[in-house]
Design a protein around this motif. Structure first.
Motif, PDB file in Angstrom:
ATOM      1  N   PRO A  53       0.831  -1.207   0.000  1.00 44.21           N
ATOM      2  CA  PRO A  53       0.000   0.000   0.000  1.00 44.21           C
ATOM      3  C   PRO A  53       0.868   1.261   0.000  1.00 44.21           C
ATOM      4  O   PRO A  53       2.012   1.225   0.460  1.00 44.21           O
ATOM      5  N   THR A  54       0.332   2.336  -0.559  1.00 42.34           N
ATOM      6  CA  THR A  54       1.066   3.603  -0.502  1.00 42.34           C
ATOM      7  C   THR A  54       0.215   4.650   0.211  1.00 42.34           C
ATOM      8  O   THR A  54      -1.020   4.589   0.207  1.00 42.34           O
ATOM      9  N   TRP A  55       0.893   5.591   0.817  1.00 45.37           N
ATOM     10  CA  TRP A  55       0.228   6.723   1.463  1.00 45.37           C
ATOM     11  C   TRP A  55       1.154   7.935   1.329  1.00 45.37           C
ATOM     12  O   TRP A  55       2.351   7.821   1.597  1.00 45.37           O
ATOM     13  N   LEU A  56       0.625   9.030   0.865  1.00 43.59           N
ATOM     14  CA  LEU A  56       1.416  10.239   0.617  1.00 43.59           C
ATOM     15  C   LEU A  56       2.634   9.920  -0.251  1.00 43.59           C
ATOM     16  O   LEU A  56       3.746  10.369   0.002  1.00 43.59           O
ATOM     17  N   GLY A  57       2.393   9.117  -1.273  1.00 45.12           N
ATOM     18  CA  GLY A  57       3.426   8.862  -2.267  1.00 45.12           C
ATOM     19  C   GLY A  57       4.514   7.904  -1.845  1.00 45.12           C
ATOM     20  O   GLY A  57       5.545   7.815  -2.508  1.00 45.12           O
ATOM     21  N   SER A  58       4.322   7.172  -0.732  1.00 43.76           N
ATOM     22  CA  SER A  58       5.371   6.274  -0.259  1.00 43.76           C
ATOM     23  C   SER A  58       4.762   4.985   0.266  1.00 43.76           C
ATOM     24  O   SER A  58       3.658   4.974   0.814  1.00 43.76           O
ATOM     25  N   SER A  59       5.523   3.891   0.117  1.00 48.22           N
ATOM     26  CA  SER A  59       5.102   2.607   0.683  1.00 48.22           C
ATOM     27  C   SER A  59       5.732   2.351   2.042  1.00 48.22           C
ATOM     28  O   SER A  59       5.519   1.289   2.628  1.00 48.22           O
ATOM     29  N   SER A  60       6.535   3.279   2.544  1.00 43.52           N
ATOM     30  CA  SER A  60       7.184   3.059   3.839  1.00 43.52           C
ATOM     31  C   SER A  60       6.143   2.805   4.917  1.00 43.52           C
ATOM     32  O   SER A  60       5.197   3.580   5.076  1.00 43.52           O
ATOM     33  N   THR A  61       6.320   1.735   5.657  1.00 48.12           N
ATOM     34  CA  THR A  61       5.417   1.438   6.766  1.00 48.12           C
ATOM     35  C   THR A  61       5.458   2.606   7.752  1.00 48.12           C
ATOM     36  O   THR A  61       6.531   3.039   8.157  1.00 48.12           O
ATOM     37  N   HIS A  62       4.294   3.125   8.095  1.00 51.01           N
ATOM     38  CA  HIS A  62       4.220   4.228   9.051  1.00 51.01           C
ATOM     39  C   HIS A  62       3.861   3.629  10.404  1.00 51.01           C
ATOM     40  O   HIS A  62       2.703   3.410  10.722  1.00 51.01           O
ATOM     41  N   LEU A  63       4.900   3.360  11.202  1.00 49.62           N
ATOM     42  CA  LEU A  63       4.696   2.591  12.435  1.00 49.62           C
ATOM     43  C   LEU A  63       3.837   3.317  13.455  1.00 49.62           C
ATOM     44  O   LEU A  63       3.162   2.698  14.266  1.00 49.62           O
ATOM     45  N   ALA A  64       3.869   4.659  13.438  1.00 50.87           N
ATOM     46  CA  ALA A  64       3.165   5.409  14.476  1.00 50.87           C
ATOM     47  C   ALA A  64       1.662   5.484  14.226  1.00 50.87           C
ATOM     48  O   ALA A  64       0.930   5.989  15.061  1.00 50.87           O
TER      49      ALA A  64
END
Lengths: 334, 225
Positions: free
Chosen positions: A124-135
């Motif tokens: 999945p992407t969010w705000l142009g990135s697939s980096s896991t958003h841990l917070a």
């Protein structure tokens, strides 16, 4: 399409790409790889632009390629990489074929490594990135046993397999450069001298947000009345307990505790690869030195790319190139 | 003394306009934020406005510190702090007991009725000072002094999205589930962090906000999720 099944994933094994910079003004941590150099070189070795990788923590990762096949690459710390029972170098490019089992474990040094594929991880992407958003729950969660990862547009190129470079040359150095401030005014001259003349040890309070260091306590010398201020990666923020916290990839965007100093960008990846129990000592540099170090670090990446190019070249290509070069020389001689 | 510029490693310049929470200082931060954004300086990567400072991120491989600070110096004072006027938002809030777990304790600590706290909360105009803590967490200033109260001694885990909270002079609307030590007194009908990838942040720094009471029936009918 290639499908990988996760057989084991330690804590904090996540999907990371270049992160989502430019949203810090909205409270969003930039994220992205802890060791940006290793991440970038991983994709370079695969001959592609940086995209989503699996960032492996010291907790390790085991997976099985359940269908399809893909060229893969590992870079980062000195991790132990085992493919179907055979140990590979810590920086290696290799083929994952159907049924292959890959194990990545913490090795002699380093806290993070990158597993990348010649293809696109379906995430999945969010705000142009697939980096896991841990917070938050906005973009994925850490990988867990049983997860399946799909890789699209896969490519394979078995002739390139092998070691990329000897990772031991990349072990972090103990000496870490900082610029003082921006809130060094909260610390007495004695405290600042103590900060620069003593070793600090990384504590186990360590995650993608930051790592708490222990050493001489750095107490503030005036009431803490500052409003929340912006925070940059590398900030050494000092809360009331007096231990500096080195803020890393998932750092909060603002905070009300003073920052005694900031780790320069050239040394941030080094700190990221240190482990709990490792010691470091800080050296203050001015901003011009810090910028010059950024240029040096960039030149180092260029030379590592060249090294990877040389390593990846097949024997056949090397022979071909040497013939071409001698051909050119012959032309000149004629 | 102010404004001053300080280097943050080789990645940013912190432009400071003061060292306290003050409307005049904040207006200067916003003016500089707009001016630098409009100037589109080569090598500038990111701007983060806060209460009293503006962080200007830059790429040291593209621009040097002396060059970037010289450019910022010429922009200082060019923006008009007096014209800092953002949008005004009216946010419907349901203050029913189910959504206001801390309202009884807060009212009792203030020696006021719950109704008084709600009336005061809906009477004020709040300003978006900055974002921080978590995605879309907009720090709002402007809580009326008569309902200001320090935060709880210990944060509570699992405060849900859209919780309307206050502590001291500050208010905010939560966007994701997070721990918080602020007083939860209602539930917003809208989440300031919207879904989707394009511009998911409802507020801009400098916008103003008013809260309007919404009945539970209307909340159930019109509230999002």
């Amino acid at each position: 399409m290639t499908i990988l099944k996760i057989d084991h994933a330690g804590p904090l094994v996540t999907i990371q790409d270049q992160g989502r910079p430019n949203f810090m003004r909205y409270g969003v941590t930039p994220g992205g790889p802890m060791d940006r150099r290793a991440y970038a070189l991983c994709h370079y070795a695969l001959g592609q632009d940086p995209s989503a990788s699996i960032e492996v923590s010291m907790g390790g990762l085991n997976l099985t390629c359940v269908s399809g096949g893909v060229t893969a690459c590992v870079t980062g710390g000195g991790f132990t990489v085992i493919l179907d029972g055979k140990t590979l170098p810590s920086w290696a490019i290799f083929e994952l074929t159907e049924g292959a089992k890959l194990q990545i474990r913490a090795g002699e040094w380093g806290s993070w490594c990158y597993l990348s594929f010649a293809g696109d991880i379906d995430a999945p992407t969010w705000l142009g990135s697939s980096s896991t958003h841990l917070a938050s729950d906005q973009c994925g969660v850490p990988l867990q046993m049983g997860d399946k990862i799909a890789i699209n547009n896969t490519r394979t190129n078995a002739t390139n397999s092998g070691e990329l470079l000897d990772a031991t040359s990349l072990k972090p150095s103990k000496k870490i450069r900082v610029t003082m401030g921006p809130q060094d005014r909260y610390f007495s001259d004695e405290t600042q001298t103590s900060f620069l003349s003593n070793d600090f040890t990384l504590t186990p309070e360590y995650n993608r947000q930051g790592v708490r260091l222990s050493g001489p306590a750095l107490h503030i010398n005036q009431p803490l009345d500052m409003p929340s201020e912006p925070i940059a990666r590398g900030s050494l923020q000092v809360p009331g307990h007096g231990d500096p916290i080195a803020l890393m990839a998932d750092h909060q965007t603002t905070g009300g505790y003073p920052k005694i100093a900031t780790i320069i960008s050239a040394d941030q990846d080094q700190v990221a690869q240190m482990r709990a129990g490792d010691t470091l000592c800080f050296t203050a540099v001015d901003v011009e030195t810090a910028i010059s170090a950024a240029h040096d670090a960039n030149a180092k990446i260029t030379s590592l790319r060249q090294h990877i190019d040389d390593q990846r070249m097949s024997l056949e290509q090397k022979l071909l190139n040497s013939n071409l070069v001698s051909g050119v020389i012959d032309d000149f001689n004629n | 003394m102010y404004p001053t510029m300080r280097p943050i490693a080789d990645t940013g310049v912190l432009v400071e306009f003061g060292d306290q929470i003050d409307d005049g200082i904040h207006a200067q931060v916003l003016a500089m934020d707009r001016t630098v954004n409009a100037a589109n300086l080569h090598g500038v990567t990111e701007l983060i406005p806060t209460y009293a400072a503006l962080y200007v991120g830059y790429d040291a491989l593209l621009v040097g510190y002396a060059e970037i600070t010289a450019q910022l110096e010429t922009l200082l004072g060019q923006g008009d702090a007096s014209t800092a006027q953002g949008k005004h938002w009216k946010i419907p809030v349901c203050y029913d007991a189910e959504f206001a777990p801390d309202l009884p304790e807060l009212a009792s600590a203030l020696g006021k009725s719950e109704e008084f706290v709600v009336e005061q909360h809906t009477s004020a105009t709040y300003k978006v000072y900055m974002y921080g803590f978590a995605p879309g967490y907009a720090y709002l200033g402007g809580v009326p002094p008569v309902i200001q109260h320090p935060r709880k001694p210990t944060p509570v885990m699992g405060v849900p999205p859209k919780a309307v909270m206050i502590t001291g002079s500050q208010a905010l609307i939560s966007t994701v589930t997070m721990p918080s030590g602020w007083w939860v007194i209602g539930r917003s009908a809208i989440n300031p962090l919207r879904g989707g990838n394009d511009d998911p942040f409802l507020f801009d720094v400098g916008d103003t906000i008013g809260f309007e009471r919404m009945t539970r029936a209307d909340f159930d009918k019109y509230g999002q999720g």
